[in-house]
Scaffold this motif. Structure first.
Motif, PDB file in Angstrom:
ATOM      1  N   ASN A   1      60.618   2.326  47.916  1.00 53.54           N
ATOM      2  CA  ASN A   1      61.703   2.693  48.821  1.00 53.54           C
ATOM      3  C   ASN A   1      61.848   4.205  48.876  1.00 53.54           C
ATOM      4  N   SER A   2      62.664   4.686  49.793  1.00 50.52           N
ATOM      5  CA  SER A   2      62.759   6.116  50.068  1.00 50.52           C
ATOM      6  C   SER A   2      63.339   6.908  48.900  1.00 50.52           C
ATOM      7  N   SER A   3      63.960   6.240  47.933  1.00 53.16           N
ATOM      8  CA  SER A   3      64.518   6.932  46.775  1.00 53.16           C
ATOM      9  C   SER A   3      63.485   7.149  45.670  1.00 53.16           C
ATOM     10  N   GLY A   4      62.263   6.641  45.872  1.00 58.54           N
ATOM     11  CA  GLY A   4      61.209   6.806  44.884  1.00 58.54           C
ATOM     12  C   GLY A   4      61.087   5.663  43.901  1.00 58.54           C
ATOM     13  N   MET A   5      61.866   4.607  44.094  1.00 56.09           N
ATOM     14  CA  MET A   5      61.780   3.448  43.225  1.00 56.09           C
ATOM     15  C   MET A   5      60.583   2.588  43.622  1.00 56.09           C
ATOM     16  N   ARG A   6      59.943   2.021  42.619  1.00 55.34           N
ATOM     17  CA  ARG A   6      58.769   1.176  42.842  1.00 55.34           C
ATOM     18  C   ARG A   6      58.931  -0.125  42.065  1.00 55.34           C
ATOM     19  N   GLU A   7      58.468  -1.197  42.653  1.00 50.33           N
ATOM     20  CA  GLU A   7      58.444  -2.502  41.990  1.00 50.33           C
ATOM     21  C   GLU A   7      57.018  -3.034  42.001  1.00 50.33           C
ATOM     22  N   ASN A   8      56.605  -3.637  40.908  1.00 57.58           N
ATOM     23  CA  ASN A   8      55.332  -4.354  40.820  1.00 57.58           C
ATOM     24  C   ASN A   8      55.614  -5.777  40.359  1.00 57.58           C
ATOM     25  N   LEU A   9      55.058  -6.726  41.040  1.00 60.40           N
ATOM     26  CA  LEU A   9      55.126  -8.129  40.628  1.00 60.40           C
ATOM     27  C   LEU A   9      53.722  -8.688  40.685  1.00 60.40           C
ATOM     28  N   MET A  10      53.293  -9.372  39.629  1.00 59.45           N
ATOM     29  CA  MET A  10      52.001 -10.041  39.628  1.00 59.45           C
ATOM     30  C   MET A  10      52.152 -11.436  39.055  1.00 59.45           C
ATOM     31  N   ILE A  11      51.434 -12.371  39.631  1.00 58.01           N
ATOM     32  CA  ILE A  11      51.416 -13.749  39.140  1.00 58.01           C
ATOM     33  C   ILE A  11      49.967 -14.170  38.976  1.00 58.01           C
ATOM     34  N   ASP A  12      49.597 -14.451  37.751  1.00 58.82           N
ATOM     35  CA  ASP A  12      48.235 -14.867  37.391  1.00 58.82           C
ATOM     36  C   ASP A  12      48.229 -16.385  37.314  1.00 58.82           C
ATOM     37  N   LEU A  13      47.684 -17.052  38.326  1.00 58.88           N
ATOM     38  CA  LEU A  13      47.774 -18.502  38.402  1.00 58.88           C
ATOM     39  C   LEU A  13      46.970 -19.208  37.314  1.00 58.88           C
ATOM     40  N   PRO A  14      45.686 -18.882  37.093  1.00 61.48           N
ATOM     41  CA  PRO A  14      44.946 -19.586  36.036  1.00 61.48           C
ATOM     42  C   PRO A  14      45.562 -19.375  34.651  1.00 61.48           C
TER      43      PRO A  14
ATOM     44  N   ILE B   1      52.980 -13.960  34.256  1.00 56.43           N
ATOM     45  CA  ILE B   1      53.667 -13.151  35.250  1.00 56.43           C
ATOM     46  C   ILE B   1      53.855 -11.742  34.702  1.00 56.43           C
ATOM     47  N   PHE B   2      54.020 -10.799  35.620  1.00 60.16           N
ATOM     48  CA  PHE B   2      54.299  -9.425  35.242  1.00 60.16           C
ATOM     49  C   PHE B   2      55.266  -8.849  36.258  1.00 60.16           C
ATOM     50  N   TYR B   3      56.245  -8.103  35.786  1.00 60.04           N
ATOM     51  CA  TYR B   3      57.175  -7.421  36.689  1.00 60.04           C
ATOM     52  C   TYR B   3      57.542  -6.072  36.090  1.00 60.04           C
ATOM     53  N   PHE B   4      57.577  -5.052  36.941  1.00 63.68           N
ATOM     54  CA  PHE B   4      58.021  -3.731  36.519  1.00 63.68           C
ATOM     55  C   PHE B   4      58.784  -3.092  37.664  1.00 63.68           C
ATOM     56  N   ALA B   5      59.879  -2.390  37.345  1.00 64.15           N
ATOM     57  CA  ALA B   5      60.635  -1.611  38.321  1.00 64.15           C
ATOM     58  C   ALA B   5      60.985  -0.270  37.704  1.00 64.15           C
ATOM     59  N   GLY B   6      60.796   0.798  38.456  1.00 64.81           N
ATOM     60  CA  GLY B   6      61.121   2.128  37.947  1.00 64.81           C
ATOM     61  C   GLY B   6      60.730   3.182  38.965  1.00 64.81           C
ATOM     62  N   GLN B   7      60.910   4.443  38.604  1.00 64.83           N
ATOM     63  CA  GLN B   7      60.525   5.536  39.482  1.00 64.83           C
ATOM     64  C   GLN B   7      59.019   5.536  39.700  1.00 64.83           C
ATOM     65  N   ASP B   8      58.595   6.017  40.842  1.00 65.99           N
ATOM     66  CA  ASP B   8      57.184   5.957  41.225  1.00 65.99           C
ATOM     67  C   ASP B   8      56.284   6.743  40.280  1.00 65.99           C
ATOM     68  N   ASN B   9      56.830   7.748  39.610  1.00 64.64           N
ATOM     69  CA  ASN B   9      56.002   8.553  38.704  1.00 64.64           C
ATOM     70  C   ASN B   9      56.031   8.045  37.269  1.00 64.64           C
ATOM     71  N   THR B  10      56.670   6.886  37.038  1.00 64.87           N
ATOM     72  CA  THR B  10      56.722   6.328  35.693  1.00 64.87           C
ATOM     73  C   THR B  10      55.367   5.748  35.312  1.00 64.87           C
ATOM     74  N   LYS B  11      54.905   6.035  34.102  1.00 67.69           N
ATOM     75  CA  LYS B  11      53.642   5.500  33.619  1.00 67.69           C
ATOM     76  C   LYS B  11      53.919   4.481  32.528  1.00 67.69           C
ATOM     77  N   THR B  12      53.440   3.283  32.717  1.00 63.23           N
ATOM     78  CA  THR B  12      53.726   2.205  31.772  1.00 63.23           C
ATOM     79  C   THR B  12      52.476   1.393  31.498  1.00 63.23           C
ATOM     80  N   GLU B  13      52.485   0.693  30.385  1.00 62.40           N
ATOM     81  CA  GLU B  13      51.421  -0.260  30.061  1.00 62.40           C
ATOM     82  C   GLU B  13      51.878  -1.654  30.484  1.00 62.40           C
ATOM     83  N   PRO B  14      51.181  -2.282  31.432  1.00 62.20           N
ATOM     84  CA  PRO B  14      51.614  -3.608  31.899  1.00 62.20           C
ATOM     85  C   PRO B  14      51.623  -4.628  30.771  1.00 62.20           C
ATOM     86  N   VAL B  15      52.662  -5.411  30.705  1.00 60.47           N
ATOM     87  CA  VAL B  15      52.789  -6.493  29.738  1.00 60.47           C
ATOM     88  C   VAL B  15      53.140  -7.755  30.509  1.00 60.47           C
TER      89      VAL B  15
END
Length: 242
Positions: free
Chosen positions: A103-116, A120-134
């Motif tokens: 969104n225009s405020s720089g917030m980012r969301e990631n959602l992933m669903i691994d069917l096999p 699931i994975f979900y992350f929300a934060g500022q676009d420049n945030t660096k994280t290790e997906p869990v």
């Protein structure tokens, strides 16, 4: 009129009528029947049967009936619930759902669903945030709930694009992948598909489940299947399971 007396002819006539309607028109089974047989009526039991048969045969005639605008709403009996009529897109097999939103405020969301992997994975934060997906591994009951929503959302039937890209507000992208390769991409800018409420419910369940996962730690940005660099991104097969 009794549906059993002329069932196949009635169904054929209704399907033929549906194929002549403009793309995206909204109509219910009851309205459709009245438009073809204005002087006739059916009892409730026949309407239930007719509605189910039309749904079952829609794929055969290349049509998709989308009633997701009325998902979980009390708007009447099934044959009175309107549905959008569109040409049916090819059914796709996929093993991963990936969603990104900015969104225009720089917030980012990631959602992933691994069917096999039932992860699931979900992350929300500022676009420049660096994280290790869990990721979070779902229980059988949790996974059934997720898959019910995945089926209801009918992702393969989504359009490729919703709204003009580049305008300020919410921009989103949803990918269906199989074996790490993109099978379908849908994206939008401040505009969403009819099944968006179903997807929002899916995302909310993911958020609730991810609260049970441990906190994420820093990690350099990764590559997504589209070749872009996204902080905290990982393909389904590379998610770290909890």
């Amino acid at each position: 009129m009794k549906l059993s007396q002329q069932k196949e002819q009635i169904i054929a006539n209704l399907l033929a009528k549906l194929k002549t309607l403009p793309k995206g028109i909204e109509i219910s089974t009851a309205e459709l029947f009245s438009s073809v047989y204005p002087a006739e009526s059916l009892d409730t039991g026949d309407f239930f049967e007719l509605n189910q048969i039309l749904q079952d045969r829609s794929k055969k005639v290349g049509l998709f009936f989308d009633s997701s605008n009325y998902w979980q709403m009390c708007v009447g009996l099934p044959f009175n619930i309107p549905f959008l009529v569109t040409p049916r897109k090819p059914d796709l097999r996929f093993d991963c759902i990936q969603y990104e939103e900015f969104n225009s405020s720089g917030m980012r969301e990631n959602l992933m669903i691994d069917l096999p992997g039932r992860r699931i994975f979900y992350f929300a934060g500022q676009d420049n945030t660096k994280t290790e997906p869990v990721s979070y591994h779902c229980s059988p009951k949790q996974w059934r709930q997720i898959m019910e929503l995945v089926r209801a959302a009918a992702f393969p039937q989504w359009e490729d694009e919703y709204g003009k890209q580049g305008s300020r507000g919410i921009e989103w992208e949803l990918l269906l992948l199989r074996g790490g390769r993109i099978r379908k991409k849908s994206s939008g800018s401040n505009t969403f598909p009819p099944a968006w409420q179903i997807f929002r419910e899916l995302k909310q369940i993911t958020i609730q489940l991810m609260k049970q996962a441990p906190a994420v730690s820093s990690k350099p940005e990764g590559d997504s299947p589209d070749g872009k660099k996204h902080p905290g991104f990982s393909s389904c097969g590379n998610l770290k399971s909890t």
